[in-house]
Write a protein that holds these residues in place. Structure first.
Motif, PDB file in Angstrom:
ATOM      1  N   ARG A  88      12.986  -3.746 -21.507  1.00  0.00           N
ATOM      2  CA  ARG A  88      13.859  -2.603 -21.241  1.00  0.00           C
ATOM      3  C   ARG A  88      14.048  -1.780 -22.501  1.00  0.00           C
ATOM      4  N   ALA A  89      14.034  -0.488 -22.328  1.00  0.00           N
ATOM      5  CA  ALA A  89      14.289   0.403 -23.458  1.00  0.00           C
ATOM      6  C   ALA A  89      15.796   0.456 -23.718  1.00  0.00           C
ATOM      7  N   SER A  90      16.180   0.486 -24.985  1.00  0.00           N
ATOM      8  CA  SER A  90      17.592   0.580 -25.346  1.00  0.00           C
ATOM      9  C   SER A  90      17.861   1.945 -25.961  1.00  0.00           C
ATOM     10  N   VAL A  91      19.122   2.225 -26.198  1.00  0.00           N
ATOM     11  CA  VAL A  91      19.441   3.504 -26.830  1.00  0.00           C
ATOM     12  C   VAL A  91      18.691   3.660 -28.147  1.00  0.00           C
ATOM     13  N   LYS A  92      18.500   2.553 -28.802  1.00  0.00           N
ATOM     14  CA  LYS A  92      17.828   2.605 -30.096  1.00  0.00           C
ATOM     15  C   LYS A  92      16.401   3.148 -29.924  1.00  0.00           C
ATOM     16  N   ALA A 137      12.983  11.853 -23.732  1.00  0.00           N
ATOM     17  CA  ALA A 137      12.676  10.517 -24.248  1.00  0.00           C
ATOM     18  C   ALA A 137      13.153   9.449 -23.265  1.00  0.00           C
ATOM     19  N   MET A 138      14.345   9.649 -22.689  1.00  0.00           N
ATOM     20  CA  MET A 138      14.875   8.682 -21.743  1.00  0.00           C
ATOM     21  C   MET A 138      13.961   8.562 -20.534  1.00  0.00           C
ATOM     22  N   ALA A 139      13.531   9.698 -20.036  1.00  0.00           N
ATOM     23  CA  ALA A 139      12.659   9.684 -18.865  1.00  0.00           C
ATOM     24  C   ALA A 139      11.350   8.980 -19.189  1.00  0.00           C
ATOM     25  N   GLN A 140      10.825   9.308 -20.362  1.00  0.00           N
ATOM     26  CA  GLN A 140       9.534   8.750 -20.746  1.00  0.00           C
ATOM     27  C   GLN A 140       9.581   7.234 -20.860  1.00  0.00           C
ATOM     28  N   LEU A 141      10.720   6.720 -21.355  1.00  0.00           N
ATOM     29  CA  LEU A 141      10.849   5.270 -21.553  1.00  0.00           C
ATOM     30  C   LEU A 141      11.427   4.579 -20.327  1.00  0.00           C
ATOM     31  N   ASN A 142      11.696   5.331 -19.284  1.00  0.00           N
ATOM     32  CA  ASN A 142      12.323   4.757 -18.092  1.00  0.00           C
ATOM     33  C   ASN A 142      13.613   4.039 -18.487  1.00  0.00           C
ATOM     34  N   PHE A 143      14.428   4.754 -19.221  1.00  0.00           N
ATOM     35  CA  PHE A 143      15.648   4.149 -19.772  1.00  0.00           C
ATOM     36  C   PHE A 143      16.740   3.975 -18.710  1.00  0.00           C
ATOM     37  N   HIS A 144      17.307   2.759 -18.666  1.00  0.00           N
ATOM     38  CA  HIS A 144      18.500   2.506 -17.853  1.00  0.00           C
ATOM     39  C   HIS A 144      19.546   1.902 -18.776  1.00  0.00           C
ATOM     40  N   ARG A 145      20.716   2.486 -18.819  1.00  0.00           N
ATOM     41  CA  ARG A 145      21.706   1.943 -19.748  1.00  0.00           C
ATOM     42  C   ARG A 145      22.118   0.553 -19.284  1.00  0.00           C
ATOM     43  N   ASN A 146      22.360  -0.309 -20.224  1.00  0.00           N
ATOM     44  CA  ASN A 146      22.708  -1.694 -19.955  1.00  0.00           C
ATOM     45  C   ASN A 146      24.209  -1.801 -19.666  1.00  0.00           C
ATOM     46  N   ALA A 147      24.513  -2.072 -18.399  1.00  0.00           N
ATOM     47  CA  ALA A 147      25.917  -2.084 -17.980  1.00  0.00           C
ATOM     48  C   ALA A 147      26.725  -3.155 -18.697  1.00  0.00           C
ATOM     49  N   SER A 148      26.085  -4.249 -19.057  1.00  0.00           N
ATOM     50  CA  SER A 148      26.813  -5.323 -19.737  1.00  0.00           C
ATOM     51  C   SER A 148      27.317  -4.857 -21.091  1.00  0.00           C
ATOM     52  N   ALA A 149      26.411  -4.276 -21.836  1.00  0.00           N
ATOM     53  CA  ALA A 149      26.790  -3.819 -23.162  1.00  0.00           C
ATOM     54  C   ALA A 149      27.868  -2.743 -23.062  1.00  0.00           C
ATOM     55  N   PHE A 200      21.641   3.022  -5.326  1.00  0.00           N
ATOM     56  CA  PHE A 200      21.969   1.604  -5.482  1.00  0.00           C
ATOM     57  C   PHE A 200      20.972   0.899  -6.389  1.00  0.00           C
ATOM     58  N   LEU A 201      19.717   1.252  -6.255  1.00  0.00           N
ATOM     59  CA  LEU A 201      18.712   0.606  -7.092  1.00  0.00           C
ATOM     60  C   LEU A 201      18.976   0.911  -8.564  1.00  0.00           C
ATOM     61  N   ARG A 202      19.363   2.148  -8.838  1.00  0.00           N
ATOM     62  CA  ARG A 202      19.680   2.512 -10.214  1.00  0.00           C
ATOM     63  C   ARG A 202      20.843   1.662 -10.718  1.00  0.00           C
ATOM     64  N   LEU A 203      21.855   1.588  -9.871  1.00  0.00           N
ATOM     65  CA  LEU A 203      23.030   0.826 -10.250  1.00  0.00           C
ATOM     66  C   LEU A 203      22.692  -0.641 -10.499  1.00  0.00           C
ATOM     67  N   LEU A 204      21.899  -1.207  -9.632  1.00  0.00           N
ATOM     68  CA  LEU A 204      21.548  -2.619  -9.775  1.00  0.00           C
ATOM     69  C   LEU A 204      20.726  -2.836 -11.038  1.00  0.00           C
ATOM     70  N   ALA A 205      19.870  -1.877 -11.336  1.00  0.00           N
ATOM     71  CA  ALA A 205      19.085  -1.974 -12.560  1.00  0.00           C
ATOM     72  C   ALA A 205      20.016  -1.977 -13.769  1.00  0.00           C
ATOM     73  N   GLU A 206      21.004  -1.121 -13.753  1.00  0.00           N
ATOM     74  CA  GLU A 206      21.953  -1.069 -14.869  1.00  0.00           C
ATOM     75  C   GLU A 206      22.736  -2.366 -14.983  1.00  0.00           C
ATOM     76  N   GLN A 207      23.050  -2.934 -13.843  1.00  0.00           N
ATOM     77  CA  GLN A 207      23.774  -4.202 -13.853  1.00  0.00           C
ATOM     78  C   GLN A 207      22.914  -5.333 -14.401  1.00  0.00           C
ATOM     79  N   GLY A 208      21.620  -5.080 -14.459  1.00  0.00           N
ATOM     80  CA  GLY A 208      20.737  -6.124 -14.941  1.00  0.00           C
ATOM     81  C   GLY A 208      20.694  -7.324 -14.024  1.00  0.00           C
ATOM     82  N   VAL A 209      20.674  -7.083 -12.731  1.00  0.00           N
ATOM     83  CA  VAL A 209      20.645  -8.191 -11.780  1.00  0.00           C
ATOM     84  C   VAL A 209      19.393  -9.041 -11.949  1.00  0.00           C
TER      85      VAL A 209
END
Lengths: 332, 332
Positions: free
Chosen positions: A5-9, A43-55, B111-120
């Motif tokens: 997964r791509a991160s903000v970094k 850049a986000m689109a290119q890396l398929n970035f999804h923010r990490n909800a946990s963090a 929902f898929l976006r959300l689940l991805a962010e949740q890191g399921v």
DNA sequence: CGTCCCGCATGAATCGATTCAGCAGTTTGG
DNA sequence: CCAAACTGCTGAATCGATTCATGCGGGACG
């Protein structure tokens, strides 16, 4: 495959900016120049970035999910409730985790623990008997809760007036001339069971009759069709005068009872009238259309979620009896 | 009120040990002396400690929740599926986030976006038309997915043989002498719709008849009772010979169709036979007991979850036609 | 021309649980 | 008696997004 997964970094690096800027693009886009914003978004689109909800949640401390515990997801009544909740949550970009307690306090406790660990924004529960104490624990953790379809002085709650529902159902049956009524109830520790009984008793007294003569109660451990059938068998096999009407805890229980009536060749409503509860969508389509007490589940769910998000006072809805052929032979 | 959550650090301090030890008590209790373990556990109890799932997941990288997207939580068919999933997940101490796509690709994507962010840990989907591409995105993020009630060569999936289901239903109606059959179908981009049609065509051909003569298809945008009713109206109001039997996409659609037949005073099955799909629990209790194709939903859900947790090959279940009065007038 | 301000971007610190190299103290074995 | 192995615990580094004090450059103003 690099399933990384791509991160903000990573995004920051690719866009040639700092992580803080990427975060700003996500959360305060107005404070970023158009030019850099576009670059970061690409850049986000290119890396398929999804923010990490946990963090995100770890740092921010607040979550955008709400826990919902209902007694039985298999019952359309509760899914309708969930729909109402979902409607309201969607307005504020929240989502829900749906759990089914199966009326088992053990399972319920398990789910509450889990939801606490998830750090949910709040919890909506249709409570079993022993719930309220555990909700105190949650509150101490800063997790608010709303009781649904129940009432408590110590908790915010949304409810339907079950006393009224019981009263309406029994009044109707008394009007139809019934004087021996079987109440196929849930467990006694369920508030709904008791409230409807109270309403039933009120109705009998209002008619100038003695509740102990008129009402017979059978408590079912589970509110399933099979249990409803079993409960009716129990009541019919009992010596002494048989009831002439059944008031069931919900439509599914009523379904089971009607099944047994049919097995025994008894006519509904001539030999035995039946009134259900919840008015599920198929109630009107059954072999004998089922009279039932309708509850505004969707609104109830909506109100519960609203309560959680906006801190309103307690709300009570009114149920409404729908009379059909199962309790009135003049009806189609 | 100090609504402050206790952290491992607080526990460590109170118990007089290091954070590492507290973590060991939680995750590797056998590697800690009984004495210290007890001390730590007491501290945890005293502070009402709940581990923070976000932090846990952030560090560990793996989650213990699974996302489930079904087409309609209001349909008992899907909640039964969810039950099966839950059963399997509980064995491995996982939980589920249940989402309802309402057959809307937009919502599904959301929902898929959300689940991805949740890191399921994974996603189980009853797919709408455009799902598969998005699942590729997920896989690239390292999130596996399983299609339910569908088949695809590029994805692991569990399914029911809808071709067989369609074949069984139509064979039965042909056996009953019907030669003009209305198929109240779902949207054509739904795989189930197409597979059952293929089965229907096979059955017609096997009987030596011409499918274009026998079958009439109406595609419904939503699989609700109202749509079923509307679909039947559309077919009946059409000039030309009326069908003598209806094969409905599911029991709820069949319910709506039967409602309209009753409105028009048509007898089931004498004027029009009806066969549904899913065999919901009330199918046998309807005004006219409904013939229906039964699907092993609970097992299907179980298998889907199992697939996710253990990486098995593809599984296909067989449906089974249950014949009742709605399509056979010799039946009770 | 110098000063101040403002808009925009920076990057280190932070959240809480987990991990792991490392340390002290004890036991084992040759 | 010493080296090696083992046990039980420590505490700093880590995960990724957010926050906020700070820096920087350019424009406005006196």
């Amino acid at each position: 495959m690099t399933a990384q997964r791509a991160s903000v970094k990573d995004v920051a690096q690719l866009a040639g900016v700092s992580v803080g800027t990427v975060s700003n693009v996500l959360n305060r886009p107005e404070s970023v120049t158009e030019k850099t914003r576009v670059r970061v978004e690409q850049a986000m689109a290119q890396l398929n970035f999804h923010r990490n909800a946990s963090a995100r949640q770890l740092r921010a401390g607040v979550s955008r999910t709400v826990g919902v515990i209902v007694m039985d997801v298999g019952n359309p009544y509760y899914t309708e409730l969930a729909r109402g909740i979902e409607d309201r949550l969607a307005d504020d970009d929240h989502t829900l985790i749906l759990c089914s307690s199966d009326e088992d306090p053990q399972r319920e406790a398990q789910f509450l623990r889990l939801l606490a660990e998830q750090g949910v924004r709040g919890v909506l529960v249709t409570p079993t008997a022993s719930t309220t104490q555990r909700l105190g624990d949650l509150r101490r953790l800063g997790i608010p809760s709303v009781l649904m379809d129940s009432h408590s002085t110590q908790h915010t709650s949304v409810g339907v007036d079950h006393v009224s529902g019981g009263r309406q159902a029994i009044s109707h049956l008394l009007d139809q001339g019934h004087r021996r009524i079987l109440y196929l109830a849930g467990p006694t520790d369920l508030q709904q069971t008791r409230h409807r009984l109270r309403g039933a008793i009120e109705a009998v007294q209002a008619a100038g009759l003695d509740p102990t003569d008129v009402l017979r109660v059978v408590n079912l451990p589970n509110l399933t069709a099979n249990e409803g059938q079993r409960g009716l068998i129990e009541a019919l096999d009992d010596p002494g005068p048989a009831p002439t009407a059944v008031f069931a805890m919900n439509d599914i229980v009523a379904l089971g009872a009607m099944r047994e009536l049919r097995v025994r060749g008894l006519s509904i409503p001539r030999d035995m009238a039946v009134v259900g509860y919840d008015d599920l969508y198929f109630a009107a389509e059954l072999m004998t259309p089922l009279s039932s007490v309708r509850q505004p589940m969707r609104q109830l769910g909506w109100a519960a979620a609203d309560l959680l998000l906006t801190e309103h006072p307690h709300t009570v809805f009114q149920p409404e009896l729908i009379v059909r052929a199962s309790s009135d032979f003049r009806r189609p």
